[in-house]
Design a protein around this motif. Structure first.
Motif, PDB file in Angstrom:
ATOM      1  N   ILE A  62     -76.874  37.417  -2.397  1.00 22.42           N
ATOM      2  CA  ILE A  62     -77.423  38.242  -3.480  1.00 22.42           C
ATOM      3  C   ILE A  62     -77.870  39.584  -2.891  1.00 22.42           C
ATOM      4  O   ILE A  62     -77.577  40.641  -3.443  1.00 22.42           O
ATOM      5  N   LEU A  63     -78.583  39.524  -1.775  1.00 19.08           N
ATOM      6  CA  LEU A  63     -79.110  40.732  -1.128  1.00 19.08           C
ATOM      7  C   LEU A  63     -78.193  41.134   0.026  1.00 19.08           C
ATOM      8  O   LEU A  63     -77.734  40.266   0.763  1.00 19.08           O
ATOM      9  N   LYS A  64     -77.980  42.419   0.166  1.00 15.23           N
ATOM     10  CA  LYS A  64     -77.079  42.896   1.225  1.00 15.23           C
ATOM     11  C   LYS A  64     -77.843  43.385   2.465  1.00 15.23           C
ATOM     12  O   LYS A  64     -77.222  43.774   3.447  1.00 15.23           O
ATOM     13  N   CYS A  65     -79.159  43.421   2.388  1.00 12.21           N
ATOM     14  CA  CYS A  65     -79.953  43.805   3.558  1.00 12.21           C
ATOM     15  C   CYS A  65     -80.901  42.666   3.893  1.00 12.21           C
ATOM     16  O   CYS A  65     -81.382  41.966   2.989  1.00 12.21           O
ATOM     17  N   ARG A  66     -81.197  42.513   5.163  1.00  5.12           N
ATOM     18  CA  ARG A  66     -82.141  41.459   5.565  1.00  5.12           C
ATOM     19  C   ARG A  66     -83.542  41.795   5.053  1.00  5.12           C
ATOM     20  O   ARG A  66     -84.032  42.918   5.285  1.00  5.12           O
TER      21      ARG A  66
ATOM     22  N   GLN B 119     -83.078  41.906  -7.986  1.00  7.18           N
ATOM     23  CA  GLN B 119     -82.658  42.632  -9.189  1.00  7.18           C
ATOM     24  C   GLN B 119     -82.018  43.975  -8.812  1.00  7.18           C
ATOM     25  O   GLN B 119     -81.047  44.407  -9.421  1.00  7.18           O
ATOM     26  N   THR B 120     -82.565  44.602  -7.785  1.00  3.59           N
ATOM     27  CA  THR B 120     -82.040  45.909  -7.362  1.00  3.59           C
ATOM     28  C   THR B 120     -80.643  45.775  -6.765  1.00  3.59           C
ATOM     29  O   THR B 120     -79.764  46.604  -7.006  1.00  3.59           O
ATOM     30  N   CYS B 121     -80.438  44.713  -5.995  1.00  6.91           N
ATOM     31  CA  CYS B 121     -79.168  44.584  -5.252  1.00  6.91           C
ATOM     32  C   CYS B 121     -78.084  43.840  -6.033  1.00  6.91           C
ATOM     33  O   CYS B 121     -76.906  43.972  -5.723  1.00  6.91           O
ATOM     34  N   ARG B 122     -78.487  43.038  -7.018  1.00  6.16           N
ATOM     35  CA  ARG B 122     -77.526  42.162  -7.698  1.00  6.16           C
ATOM     36  C   ARG B 122     -76.275  42.875  -8.245  1.00  6.16           C
ATOM     37  O   ARG B 122     -75.187  42.303  -8.208  1.00  6.16           O
ATOM     38  N   PRO B 123     -76.381  44.111  -8.755  1.00  7.49           N
ATOM     39  CA  PRO B 123     -75.162  44.748  -9.291  1.00  7.49           C
ATOM     40  C   PRO B 123     -73.988  44.767  -8.305  1.00  7.49           C
ATOM     41  O   PRO B 123     -72.837  44.689  -8.712  1.00  7.49           O
ATOM     42  N   TYR B 124     -74.286  44.838  -7.014  1.00  7.92           N
ATOM     43  CA  TYR B 124     -73.187  44.828  -6.031  1.00  7.92           C
ATOM     44  C   TYR B 124     -72.478  43.473  -6.035  1.00  7.92           C
ATOM     45  O   TYR B 124     -71.255  43.400  -5.978  1.00  7.92           O
ATOM     46  N   LEU B 125     -73.257  42.418  -6.105  1.00  4.06           N
ATOM     47  CA  LEU B 125     -72.657  41.080  -6.140  1.00  4.06           C
ATOM     48  C   LEU B 125     -71.855  40.892  -7.433  1.00  4.06           C
ATOM     49  O   LEU B 125     -70.771  40.312  -7.410  1.00  4.06           O
TER      50      LEU B 125
ATOM     51  N   ARG C 113     -70.154  51.919  -0.635  1.00  4.69           N
ATOM     52  CA  ARG C 113     -71.372  52.288  -1.372  1.00  4.69           C
ATOM     53  C   ARG C 113     -72.569  51.491  -0.866  1.00  4.69           C
ATOM     54  O   ARG C 113     -73.661  52.001  -0.736  1.00  4.69           O
ATOM     55  N   VAL C 114     -72.311  50.203  -0.564  1.00  9.76           N
ATOM     56  CA  VAL C 114     -73.405  49.357  -0.057  1.00  9.76           C
ATOM     57  C   VAL C 114     -73.869  49.885   1.303  1.00  9.76           C
ATOM     58  O   VAL C 114     -75.064  49.966   1.584  1.00  9.76           O
ATOM     59  N   ARG C 115     -72.896  50.257   2.137  1.00 10.37           N
ATOM     60  CA  ARG C 115     -73.228  50.746   3.481  1.00 10.37           C
ATOM     61  C   ARG C 115     -74.194  51.942   3.416  1.00 10.37           C
ATOM     62  O   ARG C 115     -75.063  52.096   4.248  1.00 10.37           O
ATOM     63  N   ALA C 116     -74.012  52.756   2.384  1.00  7.51           N
ATOM     64  CA  ALA C 116     -74.834  53.972   2.278  1.00  7.51           C
ATOM     65  C   ALA C 116     -76.046  53.777   1.365  1.00  7.51           C
ATOM     66  O   ALA C 116     -76.774  54.729   1.102  1.00  7.51           O
ATOM     67  N   CYS C 117     -76.247  52.552   0.885  1.00 10.25           N
ATOM     68  CA  CYS C 117     -77.283  52.313  -0.130  1.00 10.25           C
ATOM     69  C   CYS C 117     -78.692  52.448   0.462  1.00 10.25           C
ATOM     70  O   CYS C 117     -78.986  51.913   1.522  1.00 10.25           O
ATOM     71  N   THR C 118     -79.532  53.166  -0.279  1.00 14.26           N
ATOM     72  CA  THR C 118     -80.931  53.354   0.165  1.00 14.26           C
ATOM     73  C   THR C 118     -81.901  53.001  -0.969  1.00 14.26           C
ATOM     74  O   THR C 118     -83.015  53.509  -1.009  1.00 14.26           O
ATOM     75  N   LYS C 119     -81.445  52.132  -1.881  1.00  9.96           N
ATOM     76  CA  LYS C 119     -82.290  51.831  -3.053  1.00  9.96           C
ATOM     77  C   LYS C 119     -83.598  51.132  -2.664  1.00  9.96           C
ATOM     78  O   LYS C 119     -84.592  51.289  -3.343  1.00  9.96           O
ATOM     79  N   CYS C 120     -83.566  50.327  -1.616  1.00 12.24           N
ATOM     80  CA  CYS C 120     -84.807  49.672  -1.168  1.00 12.24           C
ATOM     81  C   CYS C 120     -85.213  50.347   0.146  1.00 12.24           C
ATOM     82  O   CYS C 120     -84.736  49.957   1.217  1.00 12.24           O
ATOM     83  N   ALA C 121     -86.086  51.337   0.034  1.00 14.07           N
ATOM     84  CA  ALA C 121     -86.421  52.157   1.214  1.00 14.07           C
ATOM     85  C   ALA C 121     -86.960  51.305   2.363  1.00 14.07           C
ATOM     86  O   ALA C 121     -86.635  51.547   3.533  1.00 14.07           O
ATOM     87  N   HIS C 122     -87.771  50.278   2.017  1.00 12.74           N
ATOM     88  CA  HIS C 122     -88.385  49.471   3.081  1.00 12.74           C
ATOM     89  C   HIS C 122     -87.325  48.669   3.847  1.00 12.74           C
ATOM     90  O   HIS C 122     -87.464  48.419   5.039  1.00 12.74           O
ATOM     91  N   LEU C 123     -86.236  48.277   3.174  1.00 12.92           N
ATOM     92  CA  LEU C 123     -85.191  47.494   3.855  1.00 12.92           C
ATOM     93  C   LEU C 123     -84.247  48.401   4.647  1.00 12.92           C
ATOM     94  O   LEU C 123     -83.693  47.998   5.667  1.00 12.92           O
ATOM     95  N   VAL C 124     -84.088  49.624   4.163  1.00 12.21           N
ATOM     96  CA  VAL C 124     -83.238  50.579   4.891  1.00 12.21           C
ATOM     97  C   VAL C 124     -83.819  50.825   6.276  1.00 12.21           C
ATOM     98  O   VAL C 124     -83.097  50.941   7.262  1.00 12.21           O
ATOM     99  N   CYS C 125     -85.167  50.866   6.338  1.00 10.07           N
ATOM    100  CA  CYS C 125     -85.824  51.141   7.628  1.00 10.07           C
ATOM    101  C   CYS C 125     -85.701  49.955   8.575  1.00 10.07           C
ATOM    102  O   CYS C 125     -85.631  50.137   9.789  1.00 10.07           O
ATOM    103  N   SER C 126     -85.693  48.744   8.025  1.00  9.31           N
ATOM    104  CA  SER C 126     -85.745  47.573   8.915  1.00  9.31           C
ATOM    105  C   SER C 126     -84.363  46.989   9.223  1.00  9.31           C
ATOM    106  O   SER C 126     -84.207  46.281  10.211  1.00  9.31           O
ATOM    107  N   ARG C 127     -83.362  47.266   8.390  1.00 12.39           N
ATOM    108  CA  ARG C 127     -82.060  46.618   8.592  1.00 12.39           C
ATOM    109  C   ARG C 127     -81.332  47.219   9.803  1.00 12.39           C
ATOM    110  O   ARG C 127     -81.494  48.399  10.106  1.00 12.39           O
ATOM    111  N   THR C 128     -80.540  46.360  10.469  1.00 12.11           N
ATOM    112  CA  THR C 128     -79.635  46.871  11.498  1.00 12.11           C
ATOM    113  C   THR C 128     -78.402  47.444  10.810  1.00 12.11           C
ATOM    114  O   THR C 128     -77.877  48.481  11.189  1.00 12.11           O
TER     115      THR C 128
HETATM  116  S1  SF4 Z   1     -80.880  45.306  -0.467  1.00 12.55           S
HETATM  117 FE1  SF4 Z   1     -79.148  46.057  -1.676  1.00 12.55          FE
HETATM  118  S2  SF4 Z   1     -80.018  47.551  -3.098  1.00 12.55           S
HETATM  119 FE2  SF4 Z   1     -81.526  47.236  -1.452  1.00 12.55          FE
HETATM  120  S3  SF4 Z   1     -81.032  48.836   0.059  1.00 12.55           S
HETATM  121 FE3  SF4 Z   1     -79.936  46.994   0.666  1.00 12.55          FE
HETATM  122  S4  SF4 Z   1     -77.908  47.257  -0.274  1.00 12.55           S
HETATM  123 FE4  SF4 Z   1     -79.284  48.679  -1.317  1.00 12.55          FE
END
Ligand code: SF4
Length: 262
Positions: free
Chosen positions: A143-147, A166-172, A70-85
């Protein structure tokens, strides 16, 4: 388990025979009646206990893998989805006694997909080894799964914002609930804010036990702090916090270990 009535009766008669001087007797018609008796219905499933059940290591690994997908496919933070490897979920023993929690992946972690692999991570590995654990024995996560993204052209890493955490914490939270560690170690003030939602100076927070959902939580400096402040007194502070963790886990501590950085 389903079992014909006759087998149950014969087993009971055999017990009586073993413990009694008189052999039990049964008529042919009684045995025929038993043979045609219906199979026993299975016991109804017990209702789920409201108490926390200890999970087996294999169950934990499977549950963690599901969260990781679920984390791998997570797009909750659009700005981090664009920048993360890639996302950086967490690594280690799904059944770990101790779980180390940092703030967010940096450049190296983003590249490799694992938490704590840069210089600070190598120092954390040395601390873990000094505690007589291997890195594979414990579990490390952020706490955060994306850089956290950086302005283009700038180097280094930035701390995650309160909203990102706050957005990512539920995964942790899910990771902690699955792993069920005996002890949590929060590395640095940002990890503390992400876990406990409180801000304070590290000198006030560290070295004391806190509570995270009934799991004892030790707060200590992030290893990156030790890279910036190489004074033996600062190393000793972190080490004293780790000695408290070892004591809490009831792990043996040698005299040599007690005296590190003195
Ligand atoms: S930081 Fe966490 S909540 Fe945000 S996109 Fe990455 S995995 Fe999803």
């Amino acid at each position: 388990m389903h079992q014909p009535a006759l087998e149950l009766i014969i087993a009971a008669l055999e017990k009586i025979r073993e413990s009694s001087d008189h052999a039990p007797r049964a008529s042919k018609s009684a045995l025929a009646q038993l043979q045609s008796a219906p199979v026993l219905a299975p016991l109804p499933e017990a209702p789920a206990s409201p108490c926390r059940r200890r999970l087996q290591q294999r169950e934990k690994a499977a549950m963690l893998a599901a969260v990781q997908e679920r984390v791998r496919a997570c797009t909750k933070c659009a700005h981090l989805v664009c920048s993360r490897t890639q996302t950086v979920f967490g690594v280690g023993n799904p059944d770990a006694e101790v779980m180390f929690i940092g703030e967010a992946p940096g450049l190296d972690e983003d590249k490799q997909g694992e938490p704590f692999v840069g210089r600070a991570g190598q120092l954390l590995t040395r601390i873990i080894k000094a505690m007589n654990f291997a890195r594979e024995d414990v579990y490390t996560a952020n706490i955060l799964k994306c850089r956290p993204d950086m302005p283009s052209g700038s180097s280094g890493n930035r701390a995650p914002t309160a909203t990102e955490m706050q957005t990512c914490r539920p995964y942790l939270v899910e990771q902690i609930e699955i792993i069920q560690p005996k002890v949590l170690v929060a590395l640095g003030a940002v990890a503390v804010e992400g876990l406990l939602g409180m801000r304070a100076a590290m000198r006030e927070l560290r070295g004391r036990w806190h509570d995270y959902n009934h799991v004892p939580l030790m707060i200590t400096y992030h290893p990156a702090y030790l890279l910036r402040n190489q004074a033996p007194s600062e190393k000793r502070k972190v080490w004293e916090d780790m000695l408290q963790v070892l004591e809490r886990l009831e792990r043996p501590i040698t005299e040599r270990q007690r005296n590190y950085f003195l």
